[in-house]
Design a protein around this motif. Structure first.
Motif, PDB file in Angstrom:
ATOM      1  N   SER A  44     -35.959  45.663 -47.908  1.00 56.66           N
ATOM      2  CA  SER A  44     -35.230  46.577 -48.662  1.00 56.66           C
ATOM      3  C   SER A  44     -33.937  46.597 -48.364  1.00 56.66           C
ATOM      4  O   SER A  44     -33.072  46.732 -48.834  1.00 56.66           O
ATOM      5  CB  SER A  44     -36.937  47.801 -48.633  1.00 56.66           C
ATOM      6  N   ASP A  48     -31.852  43.474 -51.183  1.00 53.75           N
ATOM      7  CA  ASP A  48     -32.482  42.824 -51.801  1.00 53.75           C
ATOM      8  C   ASP A  48     -33.574  43.656 -53.514  1.00 53.75           C
ATOM      9  O   ASP A  48     -34.656  43.450 -52.120  1.00 53.75           O
ATOM     10  CB  ASP A  48     -33.306  41.612 -51.330  1.00 53.75           C
ATOM     11  N   ALA A  49     -33.531  44.406 -54.095  1.00 53.33           N
ATOM     12  CA  ALA A  49     -34.729  45.631 -54.464  1.00 53.33           C
ATOM     13  C   ALA A  49     -35.354  43.985 -55.204  1.00 53.33           C
ATOM     14  O   ALA A  49     -36.534  44.558 -54.886  1.00 53.33           O
ATOM     15  CB  ALA A  49     -33.219  45.525 -56.043  1.00 53.33           C
ATOM     16  N   MET A  53     -39.315  44.918 -54.238  1.00 55.72           N
ATOM     17  CA  MET A  53     -40.387  44.759 -55.555  1.00 55.72           C
ATOM     18  C   MET A  53     -41.814  44.040 -55.256  1.00 55.72           C
ATOM     19  O   MET A  53     -42.669  44.148 -55.773  1.00 55.72           O
ATOM     20  CB  MET A  53     -39.470  45.039 -56.272  1.00 55.72           C
ATOM     21  N   SER A  77     -39.533  50.412 -59.496  1.00 52.07           N
ATOM     22  CA  SER A  77     -38.595  49.594 -59.384  1.00 52.07           C
ATOM     23  C   SER A  77     -36.525  49.881 -60.128  1.00 52.07           C
ATOM     24  O   SER A  77     -35.688  49.660 -59.944  1.00 52.07           O
ATOM     25  CB  SER A  77     -39.082  48.189 -60.343  1.00 52.07           C
ATOM     26  N   VAL A  80     -35.343  51.464 -57.386  1.00 55.22           N
ATOM     27  CA  VAL A  80     -35.010  50.754 -56.267  1.00 55.22           C
ATOM     28  C   VAL A  80     -33.486  49.691 -56.779  1.00 55.22           C
ATOM     29  O   VAL A  80     -32.801  49.851 -55.814  1.00 55.22           O
ATOM     30  CB  VAL A  80     -35.797  50.279 -55.696  1.00 55.22           C
ATOM     31  N   THR A  81     -33.929  49.419 -57.871  1.00 51.41           N
ATOM     32  CA  THR A  81     -32.457  48.685 -58.169  1.00 51.41           C
ATOM     33  C   THR A  81     -31.800  49.546 -58.396  1.00 51.41           C
ATOM     34  O   THR A  81     -30.598  48.839 -57.480  1.00 51.41           O
ATOM     35  CB  THR A  81     -33.667  48.340 -59.529  1.00 51.41           C
ATOM     36  N   GLN A  82     -31.610  50.915 -58.496  1.00 49.14           N
ATOM     37  CA  GLN A  82     -30.437  51.814 -59.028  1.00 49.14           C
ATOM     38  C   GLN A  82     -29.512  51.721 -57.101  1.00 49.14           C
ATOM     39  O   GLN A  82     -28.542  51.342 -57.091  1.00 49.14           O
ATOM     40  CB  GLN A  82     -30.623  53.148 -59.627  1.00 49.14           C
ATOM     41  N   ASP A  83     -30.810  52.071 -56.243  1.00 53.95           N
ATOM     42  CA  ASP A  83     -30.266  52.874 -54.582  1.00 53.95           C
ATOM     43  C   ASP A  83     -29.915  51.445 -54.335  1.00 53.95           C
ATOM     44  O   ASP A  83     -28.849  51.391 -53.938  1.00 53.95           O
ATOM     45  CB  ASP A  83     -31.582  52.591 -54.370  1.00 53.95           C
ATOM     46  N   ALA A  84     -30.475  50.392 -54.603  1.00 55.33           N
ATOM     47  CA  ALA A  84     -29.676  48.740 -54.267  1.00 55.33           C
ATOM     48  C   ALA A  84     -28.239  48.536 -54.367  1.00 55.33           C
ATOM     49  O   ALA A  84     -27.566  48.005 -54.040  1.00 55.33           O
ATOM     50  CB  ALA A  84     -30.460  48.199 -54.525  1.00 55.33           C
ATOM     51  N   LYS A  85     -28.077  48.807 -55.774  1.00 44.10           N
ATOM     52  CA  LYS A  85     -26.782  49.172 -56.648  1.00 44.10           C
ATOM     53  C   LYS A  85     -25.581  49.629 -55.869  1.00 44.10           C
ATOM     54  O   LYS A  85     -25.021  49.366 -55.601  1.00 44.10           O
ATOM     55  CB  LYS A  85     -26.787  48.837 -57.512  1.00 44.10           C
TER      56      LYS A  85
END
Length: 162
Positions: A44, A48-49, A53, A77, A80-85
């Motif tokens: 995390s 790496d979203a 996940m 998901s 998590v994906t948005q936060d990783a960006k």
């Protein structure tokens, strides 16, 4: 900058203390569970979203202190994906408090501290909190089936520095 140095020093001390006491306190089963938690935190924190996940079972339902209701794997998901960006983890530490294991099921209560950097604003934000992760072992891998927790301190714009 002085505050940032203090945060790094505090996290370093926590890492030293948690590492030295961990080896003496836990059974092999508990160490195995904790190793799984450390793996998904590492994935995390690398941004790496999708990899993160992959540690969530399809049956997952979790409840962050930042959400109004528990969320499924699909909803989690998205976040998590948005936060990783939008954010990069600069440093983190996690410290186990309780690890319960029975066969292929476990739960872990632990604390965390981390320092994140917003990729748009370039501001760093410290945060700290607690998590309870509920896990099930599938094909040798500890998978999240539920969790609850999140930030309990830090994260306000007053604590940020550029």
């Amino acid at each position: 900058m002085k505050k940032l140095t203090q945060i790094f020093f505090a996290m370093f001390v926590l890492l030293l203390l948690s590492g030295s006491s961990f080896a003496q306190q836990w059974s092999d089963a508990q160490k195995d569970v904790w190793s799984g938690v450390e793996k998904y935190w590492q994935v995390s924190s690398s941004g790496d979203a999708a990899g993160f996940m992959s540690y969530f079972d399809d049956s997952y339902m979790g409840w962050s202190t930042q959400t109004r209701v528990p969320m499924s794997k699909a909803n989690t998901s998205k976040w998590v994906t948005q936060d990783a960006k939008n954010s990069t983890t600069l440093v983190y530490s996690i410290t186990p408090l309780t690890i319960w294991v029975k066969g292929d099921f476990a739960y872990v209560h632990y604390t965390y501290e981390q320092l994140n950097k917003n990729t748009e604003t370039n501001k760093t934000t410290p945060s700290a909190g607690t998590w309870t992760d509920i896990l099930m072992k599938e094909n040798g891998k500890w998978m999240l089936i539920g969790d609850h927790g999140g930030r309990t301190s830090g994260g306000s714009s007053n604590n940020s520095s550029e």
